[in-house]
Design a protein around this motif. Sequence first.
Motif, mmCIF file in Angstrom:
data_model
loop_
_atom_site.group_PDB
_atom_site.id
_atom_site.type_symbol
_atom_site.label_atom_id
_atom_site.label_comp_id
_atom_site.label_asym_id
_atom_site.label_seq_id
_atom_site.Cartn_x
_atom_site.Cartn_y
_atom_site.Cartn_z
ATOM 1 N N LEU A 574 26.997 30.502 36.122
ATOM 2 C CA LEU A 574 26.927 31.710 35.297
ATOM 3 C C LEU A 574 28.064 32.672 35.596
ATOM 4 N N THR A 575 28.822 32.422 36.656
ATOM 5 C CA THR A 575 29.959 33.284 36.987
ATOM 6 C C THR A 575 31.266 32.753 36.417
ATOM 7 N N GLU A 576 31.209 31.630 35.711
ATOM 8 C CA GLU A 576 32.416 31.060 35.123
ATOM 9 C C GLU A 576 32.708 31.694 33.767
ATOM 10 N N MET A 577 33.961 31.616 33.365
ATOM 11 C CA MET A 577 34.353 32.166 32.071
ATOM 12 C C MET A 577 33.717 31.353 30.955
ATOM 13 N N VAL A 578 33.263 32.045 29.941
ATOM 14 C CA VAL A 578 32.530 31.402 28.846
ATOM 15 C C VAL A 578 33.481 30.535 28.033
ATOM 16 N N GLY A 579 33.035 29.311 27.747
ATOM 17 C CA GLY A 579 33.848 28.424 26.919
ATOM 18 C C GLY A 579 35.100 27.968 27.634
ATOM 19 N N ASP A 580 36.091 27.614 26.876
ATOM 20 C CA ASP A 580 37.354 27.125 27.421
ATOM 21 C C ASP A 580 38.454 28.156 27.233
ATOM 22 N N PHE A 581 38.104 29.434 27.247
ATOM 23 C CA PHE A 581 39.118 30.463 27.032
ATOM 24 C C PHE A 581 38.890 31.634 27.987
ATOM 25 N N ALA A 582 39.959 32.372 28.206
ATOM 26 C CA ALA A 582 39.893 33.578 29.032
ATOM 27 C C ALA A 582 39.686 34.785 28.130
ATOM 28 N N PRO A 583 38.943 35.788 28.568
ATOM 29 C CA PRO A 583 38.766 36.994 27.757
ATOM 30 C C PRO A 583 40.107 37.699 27.515
ATOM 31 N N ASP A 584 40.153 38.521 26.492
ATOM 32 C CA ASP A 584 41.353 39.322 26.246
ATOM 33 C C ASP A 584 41.542 40.370 27.330
ATOM 34 N N VAL A 585 40.424 40.922 27.823
ATOM 35 C CA VAL A 585 40.445 41.968 28.853
ATOM 36 C C VAL A 585 39.456 41.575 29.944
ATOM 37 N N ILE A 586 39.908 41.581 31.193
ATOM 38 C CA ILE A 586 39.036 41.315 32.335
ATOM 39 C C ILE A 586 38.985 42.576 33.192
ATOM 40 N N VAL A 587 37.775 43.046 33.461
ATOM 41 C CA VAL A 587 37.576 44.258 34.266
ATOM 42 C C VAL A 587 36.821 43.873 35.528
ATOM 43 N N ILE A 588 37.443 44.083 36.684
ATOM 44 C CA ILE A 588 36.821 43.819 37.976
ATOM 45 C C ILE A 588 37.050 45.043 38.857
ATOM 46 N N PRO A 589 36.075 45.934 38.976
ATOM 47 C CA PRO A 589 36.249 47.101 39.846
ATOM 48 C C PRO A 589 36.488 46.683 41.292
ATOM 49 N N SER A 590 37.339 47.436 41.971
ATOM 50 C CA SER A 590 37.685 47.121 43.351
ATOM 51 C C SER A 590 37.806 48.404 44.154
ATOM 52 N N GLU A 591 37.575 48.288 45.461
ATOM 53 C CA GLU A 591 37.761 49.417 46.354
ATOM 54 C C GLU A 591 39.232 49.674 46.630
ATOM 55 N N LEU A 592 40.086 48.752 46.249
ATOM 56 C CA LEU A 592 41.517 48.929 46.436
ATOM 57 C C LEU A 592 42.074 49.845 45.355
#
Length: 660
Positions: A574-592
């Motif tokens: 369930l943590t894999e990207m849906v289908g065989d494509f990457a989203p247009d926008v990926i948001v991953i909040p980070s402490e950095l």
Amino acid sequence: MTIESEILSQFGPEANTPEIVSGLEHLVKLHALSIEDLYIKWEQFSYQRHDINSLSESALGQFKNFLQLQVEKRAARIPNISKPTSSTKKPKVLKPLGSSPLFGLNVQKTPTQPKRKLNPSPSNPDKKSRLEFTAHSLEKDSLISSVKDGESKSQNAYIKQCADALTSPRRNVEPGKILDSLNPENLEIGRGIDVKGEQHVKIIPLYEPQLYKFRTMRQNLLDASDVLDEQIESFTKIVQQHFQLSPSDFGDPTIQAQNEIYTVGRIVPDSPSSDDFLNTESLALEISRMVGIGRRVRLDLTYVSEGSFFSGQIVALRGTNATGDSFTVSELLHLPYPNSPVSTADELEAYKATLNGSDLKVILTSGPYFSDTSFDMDYLMDFVDRINTKVRPHVLIMFGPFIDVTHPMVAEGTIPHFTNLKTQPNTLDEVFIKVVAPVLKKIDQNIQVILIPSTRDAISKHAAYPQDSLDKKQLQLTKNFKLFTNPATFQLNEVFFGCSNVDAFKDLREITKGGNTSMRNRFDRVSELILQQRRFYPQFPGAIKKLEISPGKSDDKVFEHISGADLEIPYLGLTEMVGDFAPDVIVIPSELQHFTKVVQNVIMINPGKFIKPSGAPGTYAQITISSPNINDGKLTRMSDTEPVYLHNVWKRARIDIVSN
């Protein structure tokens, strides 16, 4: 790898001077830190000091003072320690004594300070209305007292400078000020939703919610091994198809043979009991049960000129095992990136009509939403007011934690008395319902709000990754709120968003080999690895965080709360990207440090923390995407028979990092 090369690998080409290299080597030895830990501390230092933009000799001097101040803060918190006499040896500081939600470092707390109420009494209008003033005053007294204990003159000057800064206004940067921009030349900042609220964005979730409703802490070893095996087997098919290889070209790298073979497996340490970080001399490859019953073989990377590796990474290799002791790699095959999403002309025209041809405007925020010393909602209330009156986005995406279980006041059980409430909350769920939710429900009903939880959310009954969504009915939220899972892939009109609320950028500790790879920006490298691995959190096992929590009394014990990625291995699919494509926008909040980048035609965003643990204002991200137009040349046509178009959001979007 030498210390100098490791420093350049972490800090980049700006550290490539003898003075800076020697200064960083000295700090590594003085504070008994690894080079990567030193770099994380540098990220924290540069994040807190907006005037520090690059690594220079003057910045390195301030960084030294910053590290020394951190040591003194930790030493000040140790109870019942008398001043050393001439016959007493000073203890060596081997490792940081604890960590807090920001950069693995502690924020100074005054153990004996009393509980503070959320809202001061209105009978004293001359007093500051914000709790940060009390915390800043206490911190200032602590800093000034440390000056009187007899430190070096240079250190005294720095501490006094920090103490004076604590009495300055709470906002060092004007709220709403743009700190960084991506593609500002593309278009102006969108006006957002119109006054009548007639514009509507179509939100389409691309996941099955019922799959996330599993019971946590019920992992079955056989199910977990099946999932890990499936990852290797699926990438074997991808590699075979991409490089046009036949099944006979693949073999078992653990078996001694003279001929070259191709193999796909998972990077692991060569010693299962090793707790140290990976290095190029201690890598092993774990293969699937179908190919070699899950055995491992040590990797010899002598002939690999360039590469990047981390624990849990799926790799494709070509080489031989001539001796039976190790697999000598002759080529590291670069995994193909996933495809990009497309839409038909009719779909694009329909999406364009929903906004009447205007630009799409999206705001991204990431918790926590109040400081480590209070439950003050002032920042959030100011933000909501600004959202309703000035910004007016079509969609607001808010990442948790909304109430952090590792918040010092939550962990110590010192939640304040809320004077503005008739009845006090009895549970943390009620704290959200009575304190946080009323502020959120003031958001304009025409603005659609998406909430994505964190594994540290006290209001979530699902504290594992992947994570089920929050309960909208239980939290008593209005109809314009949509509660999504973590991670979640969804569409806002034609734009595909991938959102994950586990800090992959900080947790993914990769090692690099080769000058070109190691000299590149780390955020770029990690972003490319996420896309290649096709998982929002590709590291395995997940990172662990240890937080030191003190109840505030010197005679009490210190408790250790352990948190981190908290992976549910049987459900990692369930943590894999849906289908065989990457989203247009990926948001991953980070402490950095906050950032926004375009990597392989995908926009990667870390909006930064909404508020810093010290109570200082943080940042949020603002996205403006121009309406799709098949005639303006910004969309790429992919087929002539049934025409479909690449969205090319990275070409027609503007992203701003804005001060809160």
